[in-house]
Design an enzyme around this catalytic site. Sequence first.
Site, PDB file in Angstrom:
ATOM      1  N   LYS A 101     -40.031 -53.940 -42.427  1.00 59.06           N
ATOM      2  CA  LYS A 101     -40.724 -54.591 -41.300  1.00 59.06           C
ATOM      3  C   LYS A 101     -42.115 -55.001 -41.758  1.00 59.06           C
ATOM      4  O   LYS A 101     -42.724 -54.330 -42.601  1.00 59.06           O
ATOM      5  CB  LYS A 101     -40.850 -53.615 -40.117  1.00 59.06           C
ATOM      6  CG  LYS A 101     -41.041 -54.304 -38.784  1.00 59.06           C
ATOM      7  CD  LYS A 101     -39.727 -54.844 -38.278  1.00 59.06           C
ATOM      8  CE  LYS A 101     -39.809 -55.467 -36.920  1.00 59.06           C
ATOM      9  NZ  LYS A 101     -38.474 -55.813 -36.415  1.00 59.06           N
ATOM     10  N   GLY A 213     -36.468 -58.054 -18.108  1.00 60.08           N
ATOM     11  CA  GLY A 213     -36.819 -58.962 -19.205  1.00 60.08           C
ATOM     12  C   GLY A 213     -35.940 -60.193 -19.140  1.00 60.08           C
ATOM     13  O   GLY A 213     -34.716 -60.085 -18.999  1.00 60.08           O
ATOM     14  N   GLY A 218     -33.132 -61.165 -22.823  1.00 57.33           N
ATOM     15  CA  GLY A 218     -32.689 -61.045 -21.433  1.00 57.33           C
ATOM     16  C   GLY A 218     -31.947 -62.278 -20.960  1.00 57.33           C
ATOM     17  O   GLY A 218     -30.908 -62.188 -20.291  1.00 57.33           O
TER      18      GLY A 218
HETATM   19  P1  NAD Z   1     -39.550 -62.202 -25.287  1.00 64.04           P
HETATM   20  O1  NAD Z   1     -41.004 -62.143 -25.535  1.00 64.04           O
HETATM   21  O2  NAD Z   1     -38.821 -63.491 -25.480  1.00 64.04           O
HETATM   22  O3  NAD Z   1     -39.245 -61.743 -23.769  1.00 64.04           O
HETATM   23  C1  NAD Z   1     -39.763 -60.572 -23.234  1.00 64.04           C
HETATM   24  C2  NAD Z   1     -39.434 -60.549 -21.745  1.00 64.04           C
HETATM   25  O4  NAD Z   1     -39.855 -59.313 -21.202  1.00 64.04           O
HETATM   26  C3  NAD Z   1     -40.132 -61.630 -20.930  1.00 64.04           C
HETATM   27  O5  NAD Z   1     -39.271 -62.082 -19.918  1.00 64.04           O
HETATM   28  C4  NAD Z   1     -41.314 -60.886 -20.297  1.00 64.04           C
HETATM   29  O6  NAD Z   1     -41.730 -61.456 -19.075  1.00 64.04           O
HETATM   30  C5  NAD Z   1     -40.680 -59.538 -20.088  1.00 64.04           C
HETATM   31  N1  NAD Z   1     -41.659 -58.437 -20.016  1.00 64.04           N
HETATM   32  C6  NAD Z   1     -42.682 -58.181 -20.867  1.00 64.04           C
HETATM   33  N2  NAD Z   1     -43.342 -57.076 -20.458  1.00 64.04           N
HETATM   34  C7  NAD Z   1     -42.699 -56.628 -19.353  1.00 64.04           C
HETATM   35  C8  NAD Z   1     -42.883 -55.548 -18.482  1.00 64.04           C
HETATM   36  N3  NAD Z   1     -43.881 -54.684 -18.677  1.00 64.04           N
HETATM   37  N4  NAD Z   1     -42.034 -55.401 -17.439  1.00 64.04           N
HETATM   38  C9  NAD Z   1     -41.020 -56.266 -17.236  1.00 64.04           C
HETATM   39  N5  NAD Z   1     -40.783 -57.321 -18.043  1.00 64.04           N
HETATM   40  C10 NAD Z   1     -41.610 -57.489 -19.079  1.00 64.04           C
HETATM   41  O7  NAD Z   1     -38.918 -61.036 -26.181  1.00 64.04           O
HETATM   42  P2  NAD Z   1     -37.400 -60.917 -26.653  1.00 64.04           P
HETATM   43  O8  NAD Z   1     -37.233 -61.580 -27.969  1.00 64.04           O
HETATM   44  O9  NAD Z   1     -36.513 -61.266 -25.530  1.00 64.04           O
HETATM   45  O10 NAD Z   1     -37.318 -59.347 -26.948  1.00 64.04           O
HETATM   46  C11 NAD Z   1     -37.170 -58.403 -25.900  1.00 64.04           C
HETATM   47  C12 NAD Z   1     -37.074 -57.026 -26.501  1.00 64.04           C
HETATM   48  O11 NAD Z   1     -35.939 -56.957 -27.378  1.00 64.04           O
HETATM   49  C13 NAD Z   1     -38.254 -56.577 -27.335  1.00 64.04           C
HETATM   50  O12 NAD Z   1     -38.447 -55.211 -27.138  1.00 64.04           O
HETATM   51  C14 NAD Z   1     -37.812 -56.834 -28.761  1.00 64.04           C
HETATM   52  O13 NAD Z   1     -38.471 -55.977 -29.682  1.00 64.04           O
HETATM   53  C15 NAD Z   1     -36.342 -56.489 -28.664  1.00 64.04           C
HETATM   54  N6  NAD Z   1     -35.535 -57.139 -29.689  1.00 64.04           N
HETATM   55  C16 NAD Z   1     -35.487 -58.488 -29.774  1.00 64.04           C
HETATM   56  C17 NAD Z   1     -34.700 -59.085 -30.750  1.00 64.04           C
HETATM   57  C18 NAD Z   1     -34.588 -60.585 -30.856  1.00 64.04           C
HETATM   58  O14 NAD Z   1     -33.759 -61.066 -31.665  1.00 64.04           O
HETATM   59  N7  NAD Z   1     -35.331 -61.356 -30.078  1.00 64.04           N
HETATM   60  C19 NAD Z   1     -33.961 -58.284 -31.641  1.00 64.04           C
HETATM   61  C20 NAD Z   1     -34.031 -56.900 -31.520  1.00 64.04           C
HETATM   62  C21 NAD Z   1     -34.821 -56.335 -30.531  1.00 64.04           C
END
Ligand code: NAD
Length: 415
Positions: A101, A213, A218
């Site tokens: 990472k 999310g 999401g």
């Molecule tokens: P993103 O930034 O696209 O979306 C995050 C979402 O969470 C947004 O809708 C935001 O409004 C919401 N959010 C943020 N803080 C919040 C809170 N306190 N309460 C409620 N909603 C909240 O991020 P993403 O890429 O969708 O990733 C989401 C999660 O999944 C993260 O924890 C990330 O580490 C994990 N993840 C993502 C991936 C990937 O491929 N994108 C892979 C593995 C893990």
Amino acid sequence: MQYQEVRNLIEDAGKKLNLPDDIIEQILEPQRIIEVNFPVKMQSGRFKVFKGFRIQHSNARGPYKGGIRYHEEVNLEEVKILAALMSLKTALIDIPFGGGKGAVVVNPKDLTNNELKRITHGFARAIADSIGETKDVPAPDVNTNSAIMKWFKEEYERVIGKKESGIITGKSVKDGGIKVRDEATGLGGAAVTQEIAKTLGKPNKKITIAIQGFGNVGNHIAHHLYHMGFKIVAVADVSGGVTHEDGLDYHMTAKEKKSGKNISELCHCDIHGPSNDCGLVGAKDVLEENVDILIPAAVGNQITTDNADKIKAKIIVEMANRPVDEKAEKILAKKGVIIVPDILANAGGVLASFYEWNENVNKIKMGYKQAQENLIRQMKEATAEVLKLSKSKEVPMREAAYMIAISRIARTIKK
Ligand code: NAD
């Protein structure tokens, strides 16, 4: 979450597997911690020194693999945890990668586009000699994207003096990426949810789901679950969200959200049909909805001792990294809640990254439909394997997932 917690989970799994201490010891700490301080000429004409990390946890099973995030509060401990989780994740879904990472301590919102580009070039130069398409393969992560990774790749290639298409995954399709990557984490999560939902013993249309999310993960998981016929009754982003007892219309929700509105601004009673069974819900309250399956897909540490008692879902699918903390997990276990751990639930992204890398490095091509089908199949197989071990050893799914991942890493180390 502290790194000590990851160590404990690895040690416990190692003991359950009767692995010798000298093998476990090789997985407990990262193989290499790279910390760099690199200068960047800012818009003002003055230099500023930025701090960056690349943690190479394990390459026992293949090149280190993991994203690069930009965040003003990111620290070494956090990056160490994420790197170790990547080693476990790649082993669990059985792809030939290790775990790593990276991060730069910066808030991209404070920068001009040009400064962002120069920081990315600076970080690429600073770690270029430690990475490579068969050595350590970065990808986008929090606050980074395919455009930023393109800058990273172009500077890396300038340093090494040749093209290397597999140095980054998560590239845009026109730059050698693959179409399925964007939806892969959500699609993988939907496949995992579909597999675990079988334990509820009722048809998908009767299974209710709440999602916290509505970003990349999401949104895509909602899309695929909706088409699989599940009833998504609540969705919230950081601004709050909406509920609908008859099930939300995914396409209407996504369309409205795309128009720039927050989910809580959507008039769901109008767009989801004439029903009074709809309402608003808070960003955190959505976790307490009375549903069969809860999907935290926003940020970590959402379910803690503060709200664990109020969780009504029977199954939690951890799409965010560690949304349920250690103490909350114990409370939920007593209530009989099944937790599908992050290293399984959100592994679809790195699985698609492997397809992309395989296409770039080994020239093994896969069309979009085939990539979708393979991803669903592999994620379901991994889920079934974890569930089977969890039942036979009478351990939570997280422990079973760690046991499978660690036994695979240990097998390679012993060779
Ligand atoms: P993103 O930034 O696209 O979306 C995050 C979402 O969470 C947004 O809708 C935001 O409004 C919401 N959010 C943020 N803080 C919040 C809170 N306190 N309460 C409620 N909603 C909240 O991020 P993403 O890429 O969708 O990733 C989401 C999660 O999944 C993260 O924890 C990330 O580490 C994990 N993840 C993502 C991936 C990937 O491929 N994108 C892979 C593995 C893990």
